[in-house]
Design a protein around this motif. Structure first.
Motif, short mmCIF file in Angstrom:
data_model
loop_
_atom_site.label_atom_id
_atom_site.label_comp_id
_atom_site.label_asym_id
_atom_site.label_seq_id
_atom_site.Cartn_x
_atom_site.Cartn_y
_atom_site.Cartn_z
N GLU A 9 22.83 -22.95 -4.52
CA GLU A 9 21.95 -23.66 -4.58
C GLU A 9 21.55 -24.77 -3.74
O GLU A 9 22.79 -25.75 -3.64
CB GLU A 9 21.59 -24.21 -6.13
CG GLU A 9 21.41 -22.99 -7.19
CD GLU A 9 21.38 -23.75 -8.59
OE1 GLU A 9 21.79 -24.76 -8.69
OE2 GLU A 9 21.09 -23.14 -9.58
N GLN B 112 8.23 -17.76 -14.73
CA GLN B 112 9.45 -17.12 -13.73
C GLN B 112 10.45 -18.19 -13.50
O GLN B 112 11.71 -18.01 -13.85
CB GLN B 112 8.92 -16.56 -12.65
CG GLN B 112 8.13 -15.39 -12.49
CD GLN B 112 7.78 -14.75 -11.19
OE1 GLN B 112 7.27 -15.38 -10.43
NE2 GLN B 112 7.98 -13.56 -10.83
N LYS B 113 10.20 -19.28 -13.06
CA LYS B 113 11.03 -20.20 -12.70
C LYS B 113 11.69 -20.98 -14.08
O LYS B 113 12.85 -20.95 -14.02
CB LYS B 113 10.22 -21.62 -11.92
CG LYS B 113 11.16 -22.70 -11.69
CD LYS B 113 10.40 -23.96 -10.95
CE LYS B 113 11.39 -25.06 -10.44
NZ LYS B 113 10.52 -25.82 -9.60
N ARG B 114 10.86 -21.23 -15.19
CA ARG B 114 11.66 -21.67 -16.43
C ARG B 114 12.67 -20.57 -17.02
O ARG B 114 13.76 -21.14 -17.41
CB ARG B 114 10.49 -21.80 -17.34
CG ARG B 114 10.86 -22.42 -18.84
CD ARG B 114 9.90 -23.04 -19.65
NE ARG B 114 8.61 -21.90 -19.84
CZ ARG B 114 7.78 -21.84 -19.24
NH1 ARG B 114 7.25 -22.67 -18.40
NH2 ARG B 114 6.67 -20.89 -19.75
N THR C 199 20.21 -19.21 -16.28
CA THR C 199 21.29 -19.81 -15.47
C THR C 199 22.04 -20.80 -15.83
O THR C 199 23.44 -21.01 -15.84
CB THR C 199 20.76 -19.83 -13.84
OG1 THR C 199 19.97 -18.71 -13.48
CG2 THR C 199 21.86 -20.53 -13.07
N ASN C 200 21.54 -21.69 -16.18
CA ASN C 200 22.03 -23.09 -16.60
C ASN C 200 22.65 -22.98 -18.12
O ASN C 200 23.85 -23.34 -18.47
CB ASN C 200 21.12 -24.34 -16.76
CG ASN C 200 20.48 -24.78 -15.20
OD1 ASN C 200 21.30 -24.52 -14.40
ND2 ASN C 200 19.63 -25.40 -15.14
N MET D 127 14.39 -18.15 -15.02
CA MET D 127 15.25 -18.27 -14.29
C MET D 127 16.54 -19.26 -14.24
O MET D 127 17.72 -19.26 -14.47
CB MET D 127 15.05 -17.87 -12.74
CG MET D 127 16.14 -17.80 -11.87
SD MET D 127 15.45 -17.39 -10.17
CE MET D 127 14.96 -15.86 -10.21
N THR D 128 15.82 -20.52 -14.35
CA THR D 128 16.54 -21.84 -14.31
C THR D 128 17.47 -21.94 -15.46
O THR D 128 18.59 -22.34 -15.54
CB THR D 128 15.59 -23.09 -13.93
OG1 THR D 128 14.92 -23.00 -12.84
CG2 THR D 128 16.28 -24.35 -14.11
N ASN D 129 16.50 -21.69 -16.83
CA ASN D 129 17.26 -22.00 -17.96
C ASN D 129 18.31 -21.02 -18.29
O ASN D 129 19.46 -21.59 -19.05
CB ASN D 129 16.05 -22.19 -19.00
CG ASN D 129 15.47 -23.60 -18.94
OD1 ASN D 129 16.00 -24.56 -19.71
ND2 ASN D 129 14.36 -23.35 -18.54
N GLN E 178 4.09 -18.06 -12.56
CA GLN E 178 5.03 -18.60 -11.64
C GLN E 178 5.87 -19.60 -12.31
O GLN E 178 7.13 -19.64 -12.18
CB GLN E 178 4.35 -19.16 -10.49
CG GLN E 178 4.01 -18.03 -9.52
CD GLN E 178 3.04 -18.66 -8.42
OE1 GLN E 178 2.81 -20.04 -8.43
NE2 GLN E 178 2.32 -18.13 -7.48
N ALA E 179 5.29 -20.40 -13.00
CA ALA E 179 5.95 -21.25 -13.87
C ALA E 179 6.91 -20.81 -14.75
O ALA E 179 8.04 -21.28 -15.09
CB ALA E 179 5.03 -22.30 -14.60
#
Length: 277
Positions: A153, A245-247, A253-254, A249-251, A242-243
């Motif tokens: 990242e 998808q990002k939410r 992963t974390n 993927m990010t959450n 899109q929001a």
């Protein structure tokens, strides 16, 4: 050649602050975890963070491989820096690195506690222990071709320097890379696909969508999530999806430390107030 040493426990944030320390002391090159870095370029070496085991990582950071040590020595002779910053966990480790690379003993020792607050060090160690994330003080474009770990990242960080040349701001933006090596403090663990599906369904629902089906694909240790959702009628969908998808993927992963490489969302229905179509 003058050598400055930055030392501190593993995971205390040394690599994160390496570029700022290098600029404070006018170091023209950095030795960190098996790599020789100058400016925004990795010139030589192999990252210890790329090794599959912790023992292998330590050997790489110490330049135990004669061929790798020779490569870095030759590169140092070519660029001939006036000052080099060496990052390690202890004085003994620093001296061994300097000996293997043919560099003099450090003229100045900087402890991480001198440049970071206890709160900052504690936070850095939390990130290492809970997420297994490590920092390489080089841009992602330089790291990516060399690193095969499951997470890469970009990291753009705002740091406050202790001192700065006359006429220049003490505030400093640095471009670095966050990676998660194969070895990390998380060890081996397993998370069922059902849990991942439930998390994904919950995360899309927080943005006004409702999931009807979530499929989790495991591709060589990386995840691909396929979601079918119902979206609200009368809303422009691209930014909403899109929001989501990002939410997701990010959450995920974390929260799980697993790599999510794709989140595919298909709208299978529209929802009017009180009913679906």
């Amino acid at each position: 050649m003058d050598v400055i040493a930055l030392i501190g426990p593993s995971g205390s944030g040394k690599s994160h602050r390496a570029l700022a320390v290098a600029r404070d002391y006018a170091a023209e090159a950095i030795i960190d975890d098996g790599l020789l870095i100058q400016g925004s370029r990795i010139l030589a070496g192999v990252s210890a963070k790329e090794q599959p085991t912790r023992v292998g990582a330590i050997k790489t950071a110490l330049f135990n491989d004669p061929e790798r040590a020779r490569e870095v020595r030759e590169c140092l002779a070519t660029i001939n820096p006036r000052r080099v910053l060496v990052i390690s966990t202890s004085r003994e480790m620093t001296l061994r690195i300097c000996e293997r690379l043919g560099m003099p003993r450090p003229s100045r020792w900087v402890d991480i506690s001198e440049i970071a607050t206890p709160k900052e060090i504690y936070r850095a160690r939390q990130i290492r222990q809970q997420l297994g994330k490590h920092v390489i003080p080089a841009p992602t474009v330089e790291v990516k071709p060399r690193f095969n770990g499951p997470l890469i990242e970009p990291l753009r960080t705002f740091l406050r320097r202790r001192q700065a040349p006359p006429g220049k701001s003490r505030n400093l933006w640095v471009e670095q890379t966050t990676v998660r090596p194969t070895f990390n403090s998380l060890g081996h663990f397993y998370i069922s696909q059902g849990v991942i599906a439930q998390l994904a369904g919950y995360l899309v629902a927080t943005g006004g969508l409702s999931s009807s089906r979530v499929q989790v694909e495991n591709r060589d240790g990386s995840l691909v999530l396929n979601l079918e959702v119902t979206a609200p009628y009368g809303v422009f969908l691209p930014p909403l999806l899109q929001a989501a998808q990002k939410r997701v993927m990010t959450n995920i992963t974390n929260m799980t430390a697993l790599e999510v490489v794709a989140v595919n969302i298909t709208v299978s229905g529209l929802k009017l107030e009180g009913k679906e179509t």
